[in-house]
Design an enzyme around this catalytic site. Structure first.
Site, PDB file in Angstrom:
ATOM      1  N   TYR A  83       0.849  -1.186   0.000  1.00 54.82           N
ATOM      2  CA  TYR A  83       0.000   0.000   0.000  1.00 54.82           C
ATOM      3  C   TYR A  83       0.889   1.241   0.000  1.00 54.82           C
ATOM      4  O   TYR A  83       1.750   1.403   0.851  1.00 54.82           O
ATOM      5  CB  TYR A  83      -0.905   0.037   1.239  1.00 54.82           C
ATOM      6  CG  TYR A  83      -1.934  -1.056   1.323  1.00 54.82           C
ATOM      7  CD1 TYR A  83      -2.301  -1.806   0.204  1.00 54.82           C
ATOM      8  CD2 TYR A  83      -2.556  -1.346   2.539  1.00 54.82           C
ATOM      9  CE1 TYR A  83      -3.260  -2.816   0.304  1.00 54.82           C
ATOM     10  CE2 TYR A  83      -3.517  -2.348   2.640  1.00 54.82           C
ATOM     11  CZ  TYR A  83      -3.862  -3.078   1.523  1.00 54.82           C
ATOM     12  OH  TYR A  83      -4.801  -4.069   1.625  1.00 54.82           O
TER      13      TYR A  83
ATOM     14  N   PRO B  79     -16.883  -3.672   4.344  1.00 53.90           N
ATOM     15  CA  PRO B  79     -18.215  -4.004   4.858  1.00 53.90           C
ATOM     16  C   PRO B  79     -19.275  -2.985   4.453  1.00 53.90           C
ATOM     17  O   PRO B  79     -20.473  -3.268   4.552  1.00 53.90           O
ATOM     18  CB  PRO B  79     -18.005  -4.025   6.380  1.00 53.90           C
ATOM     19  CG  PRO B  79     -16.869  -3.079   6.607  1.00 53.90           C
ATOM     20  CD  PRO B  79     -15.960  -3.285   5.422  1.00 53.90           C
ATOM     21  N   LEU B  80     -18.835  -1.829   3.981  1.00 50.51           N
ATOM     22  CA  LEU B  80     -19.773  -0.798   3.512  1.00 50.51           C
ATOM     23  C   LEU B  80     -19.878  -0.799   1.992  1.00 50.51           C
ATOM     24  O   LEU B  80     -20.337   0.181   1.398  1.00 50.51           O
ATOM     25  CB  LEU B  80     -19.336   0.580   4.015  1.00 50.51           C
ATOM     26  CG  LEU B  80     -19.239   0.728   5.543  1.00 50.51           C
ATOM     27  CD1 LEU B  80     -18.787   2.126   5.919  1.00 50.51           C
ATOM     28  CD2 LEU B  80     -20.558   0.395   6.198  1.00 50.51           C
TER      29      LEU B  80
END
Length: 338
Positions: A68, A217-218
């Site tokens: 990242y 999760p969203l």
């Protein structure tokens, strides 16, 4: 000094979840990927303050990966957690290849030599003596998973890693890995519109006594009801996700509209309902949110204390059955096991 004020604690302490045989984590964890790239311009100062506010609010698990940034997110997290190391678990990942001068992915390397070198580099960037949770970012099909996990087991024996995990694997791969060394977690996408893990992986996790860290999760922000695809930054990778592209997004927005209505009827923010649903899937499930700003922390953490009734869960299952979302999760599935 006002900028240093932490986000207020939620009304209730953040519940904890057991991950594998030795780790326990806050039910809501913080994913730090978006603090360095992928979601448009990143604000490094605000990101560090968000991490620190999350610790103050009761979050104990923070997730990053060597690639990242590339190779800058671990340094950011290490800086943010300086002086707070004894309060948190750090999770990082290895196995994907990128170059610091070229942001494109260059394949996978699950060879023991690479895993050992990557771990040493991650320890240096994070500024820590031990990594709490070390994950194989994706399975390298050129290397038997048993060999890769064997190298990760060596890191545990050397005291460099406390526990190991995998990311985006099938149940069969998990079982092969767990036969070599205990696997504490699998990290996979999990939300109302990404329910692929339910049929085989969740039962296998219970079988080997491991937890699930459910990322996105969203629904990449879609389930908050606030995502405007047209206003995303040019370098926001969500622009290329099949589910947010013409031909799929109209169907998905129909689902979203019904979901938002339910959340309002039940006196919740859509994001809270989406998180509460993930956390209701089992006592070994942790929701990995990608919040990059303090303003969203309290709302997200409050979701961990929202109980959903069996009737509410049934209503959500009717609205969002497995496979309800139009479009694939990724445009390119080549790095997903199976």
């Amino acid at each position: 000094m006002a900028d240093a004020v932490a986000a207020p604690r939620p009304a209730h302490p953040v519940p904890r979840r057991r991950l594998g045989r030795e780790l326990s984590s806050s039910a809501v964890a913080l994913g730090c990927m978006g603090m360095s790239e992928f979601y448009g311009p990143a604000d490094r100062t605000e990101s560090i303050r968000t991490v620190q506010a999350a610790v103050d609010a009761g979050v104990t698990l923070f997730d990053t990966a060597d690639v990242y940034g590339p190779f800058t997110n671990e340094r950011l997290l290490g800086e943010a957690l300086r002086g707070r190391r004894d309060q948190v678990l750090i999770s990082t990942k290895a196995g994907q290849l990128r170059s610091a001068d070229d942001p494109g992915y260059r394949g996978l390397d699950g060879s023991p030599g690479h895993i050992h070198r990557a771990c040493d580099a991650s320890l240096e960037r994070l500024g820590v003596d031990v990594i709490d949770l070390y994950l194989l970012h994706r399975v390298d099909r050129k290397v038997p998973v048993e060999e890769t996990v064997g190298a990760m087991a060596d890191l545990v024996a050397a005291g460099k890693v406390r526990a190991i995990g995998l990311s985006e694997v099938r149940a069969a791969t998990l079982r092969r890995a767990a036969a070599v060394h205990p696997v504490a977690v699998v990290q996979s996408e999990y939300s109302l519109w990404s329910r692929d893990v339910e049929d085989e992986l969740l039962p296998a996790l219970r079988e080997v006594d491991a937890g699930l860290i459910g990322y996105a999760p969203l629904g990449r922000g879609f389930l908050t009801g606030r995502l405007d695809v047209a206003r995303l930054a040019d370098d926001d990778y969500r622009r290329g996700l099949p589910r947010l592209r013409p031909g799929n997004i109209d169907r998905n927005e129909e689902l979203l509209l019904s979901f938002v209505r339910l959340a309002r009827a039940w006196d919740m923010a859509p994001a809270q309902l989406a998180l509460a649903w993930v956390l209701a899937r089992g006592p070994n499930v942790v929701a990995l949110t990608g919040t990059t700003r303090r303003s969203h922390l309290t709302q997200n953490l409050a979701a961990a204390s929202i109980p959903l009734t069996p009737e509410q869960l049934t209503e959500l299952d009717v609205l969002f059955p497995p496979g309800a979302a139009a479009g694939d999760r990724y445009a390119n599935r080549t790095t997903i096991d199976g």
